[in-house]
Write an enzyme that holds these catalytic residues in place. Structure first.
Site, PDB file in Angstrom:
ATOM      1  N   LYS A   1     -33.348  20.747  49.793  1.00 52.79           N
ATOM      2  CA  LYS A   1     -32.941  20.265  51.120  1.00 52.79           C
ATOM      3  C   LYS A   1     -32.675  18.765  51.109  1.00 52.79           C
ATOM      4  O   LYS A   1     -31.666  18.304  51.629  1.00 52.79           O
ATOM      5  CB  LYS A   1     -34.017  20.566  52.181  1.00 52.79           C
ATOM      6  CG  LYS A   1     -34.323  22.037  52.367  1.00 52.79           C
ATOM      7  CD  LYS A   1     -35.267  22.280  53.542  1.00 52.79           C
ATOM      8  CE  LYS A   1     -36.641  21.644  53.380  1.00 52.79           C
ATOM      9  NZ  LYS A   1     -37.435  22.170  52.244  1.00 52.79           N
TER      10      LYS A   1
ATOM     11  N   ARG B   1     -44.390  12.718  43.652  1.00 52.12           N
ATOM     12  CA  ARG B   1     -45.084  12.821  44.935  1.00 52.12           C
ATOM     13  C   ARG B   1     -46.484  13.396  44.744  1.00 52.12           C
ATOM     14  O   ARG B   1     -46.694  14.293  43.938  1.00 52.12           O
ATOM     15  CB  ARG B   1     -44.290  13.724  45.889  1.00 52.12           C
ATOM     16  CG  ARG B   1     -43.172  12.993  46.579  1.00 52.12           C
ATOM     17  CD  ARG B   1     -42.258  13.911  47.345  1.00 52.12           C
ATOM     18  NE  ARG B   1     -42.943  14.928  48.124  1.00 52.12           N
ATOM     19  CZ  ARG B   1     -42.315  15.734  48.996  1.00 52.12           C
ATOM     20  NH1 ARG B   1     -41.008  15.604  49.190  1.00 52.12           N
ATOM     21  NH2 ARG B   1     -42.966  16.642  49.668  1.00 52.12           N
TER      22      ARG B   1
ATOM     23  N   ARG C   1     -48.275  25.027  49.317  1.00 53.00           N
ATOM     24  CA  ARG C   1     -47.093  24.717  50.144  1.00 53.00           C
ATOM     25  C   ARG C   1     -46.157  25.929  50.225  1.00 53.00           C
ATOM     26  O   ARG C   1     -45.583  26.203  51.272  1.00 53.00           O
ATOM     27  CB  ARG C   1     -46.351  23.505  49.574  1.00 53.00           C
ATOM     28  CG  ARG C   1     -47.106  22.208  49.865  1.00 53.00           C
ATOM     29  CD  ARG C   1     -46.595  21.076  49.019  1.00 53.00           C
ATOM     30  NE  ARG C   1     -45.240  20.710  49.331  1.00 53.00           N
ATOM     31  CZ  ARG C   1     -44.442  20.040  48.489  1.00 53.00           C
ATOM     32  NH1 ARG C   1     -44.874  19.689  47.301  1.00 53.00           N
ATOM     33  NH2 ARG C   1     -43.230  19.716  48.853  1.00 53.00           N
TER      34      ARG C   1
HETATM   35  P1  AMP Z   1     -41.406  17.590  52.824  1.00 51.58           P
HETATM   36  O1  AMP Z   1     -41.050  16.247  52.317  1.00 51.58           O
HETATM   37  O2  AMP Z   1     -40.421  18.094  53.868  1.00 51.58           O
HETATM   38  O3  AMP Z   1     -41.637  18.606  51.735  1.00 51.58           O
HETATM   39  O4  AMP Z   1     -42.797  17.424  53.602  1.00 51.58           O
HETATM   40  C1  AMP Z   1     -43.961  16.991  52.922  1.00 51.58           C
HETATM   41  C2  AMP Z   1     -45.190  17.341  53.753  1.00 51.58           C
HETATM   42  O5  AMP Z   1     -45.123  16.684  55.024  1.00 51.58           O
HETATM   43  C3  AMP Z   1     -45.364  18.820  54.094  1.00 51.58           C
HETATM   44  O6  AMP Z   1     -45.973  19.552  53.053  1.00 51.58           O
HETATM   45  C4  AMP Z   1     -46.227  18.733  55.350  1.00 51.58           C
HETATM   46  O7  AMP Z   1     -47.574  18.429  55.015  1.00 51.58           O
HETATM   47  C5  AMP Z   1     -45.649  17.508  56.052  1.00 51.58           C
HETATM   48  N1  AMP Z   1     -44.522  17.892  56.945  1.00 51.58           N
HETATM   49  C6  AMP Z   1     -43.213  17.550  56.814  1.00 51.58           C
HETATM   50  N2  AMP Z   1     -42.474  18.076  57.810  1.00 51.58           N
HETATM   51  C7  AMP Z   1     -43.336  18.784  58.583  1.00 51.58           C
HETATM   52  C8  AMP Z   1     -43.191  19.580  59.745  1.00 51.58           C
HETATM   53  N3  AMP Z   1     -41.991  19.784  60.324  1.00 51.58           N
HETATM   54  N4  AMP Z   1     -44.312  20.153  60.274  1.00 51.58           N
HETATM   55  C9  AMP Z   1     -45.517  19.957  59.728  1.00 51.58           C
HETATM   56  N5  AMP Z   1     -45.719  19.241  58.617  1.00 51.58           N
HETATM   57  C10 AMP Z   1     -44.654  18.650  58.042  1.00 51.58           C
END
Ligand code: AMP
Length: 217
Positions: A13, A160, A171
């Site tokens: 994404k 990360r 996740r």
């Molecule tokens: P990402 O970079 O989108 O993979 O997000 C990393 C982490 O941020 C996720 O594993 C969640 O802990 C938190 N996170 C990001 N977006 C959301 C969301 N829309 N709702 C809840 N937690 C989020």
């Protein structure tokens, strides 16, 4: 043009969002990026968010909904935006619906990037990000990044905290439980466009472009 990218962690994404931003000059709304910036800045929001993120859990709905509502008020979203990593629950999707209606906006397409589970784990654990320019790499597919230096800008590459094998497994489970139902949610609204994300970045982007061009007509 208002777009949403749906997909499991590691589906690509962020990579595709960056290409969409470059091509169509859309505002990039990534809740993950917003939360990581808050963690890095050590704000109260960041400290709360970190405890969830480190375990691979979702940050509470009310927190992320508030962040996105505020972000959608910013002027750069007027010419179009791309939601990346939001919504992740049906409650977030419902809140987004209400907010967009209040703002007189609507989504043009929801692009679901679909990747096999085994590939997701490999991609996440091999992911490296540039501290300086935010570029995303795969250390196995791009061995030149193994030195830890960004080929694009010379910045430092990092892994990360939540891309470890243990956190990644949780996740993906959280994705299946809380986020995958959104595929049906947006399919019922007639907005869902499916993309096979197992292919190269360029092939995936070519299909996404076709979707965007046809949604713009
Ligand atoms: P990402 O970079 O989108 O993979 O997000 C990393 C982490 O941020 C996720 O594993 C969640 O802990 C938190 N996170 C990001 N977006 C959301 C969301 N829309 N709702 C809840 N937690 C989020």
């Amino acid at each position: 043009m208002n777009l949403m990218l749906l997909g499991a962690p590691g589906a690509g994404k962020g990579t595709q969002a960056a290409k969409l931003v470059e091509t169509y000059h859309l505002a990039h709304i990534s809740t993950g990026d917003i939360l990581r910036a808050a963690v890095a800045a050590g704000t109260p929001l960041g400290m709360t968010a970190k405890s969830y993120m480190d375990k691979g859990e979702l940050v509470p709905d009310l927190v992320v909904i508030g962040l996105v509502k505020a972000r959608l008020q910013e002027p750069d979203t007027a010419a179009g935006f791309i939601l990346d990593g939001f919504p992740r629950t049906v409650a977030q999707a419902d809140a987004l619906d209400k907010e967009l209606e209040a703002l007189g906006k609507q989504l043009d397409a929801v692009i679901s990037v679909e990747v096999d589970r085994s590939a997701l784990i490999d991609r996440l654990t091999a992911r490296r990000t540039c501290k300086a320019c935010g570029a995303i790499y795969n250390v196995l597919a791009q061995p030149e990044t193994a030195s830890g230096v960004c080929p694009a800008c010379g910045g430092e590459l990092f892994q990360r905290d939540d891309d470890t094998v243990e956190t990644v497994t949780n996740r993906l489970a959280v994705y299946e439980r809380s986020t995958a139902p959104l595929i049906d949610y947006y399919s019922k609204k007639g907005l869902l466009r499916r993309v096979d994300g197992n292919r190269s970045v360029e092939d995936v982007f070519a299909q996404i472009r076709e979707i965007v061009e046809s949604a713009a007509r």
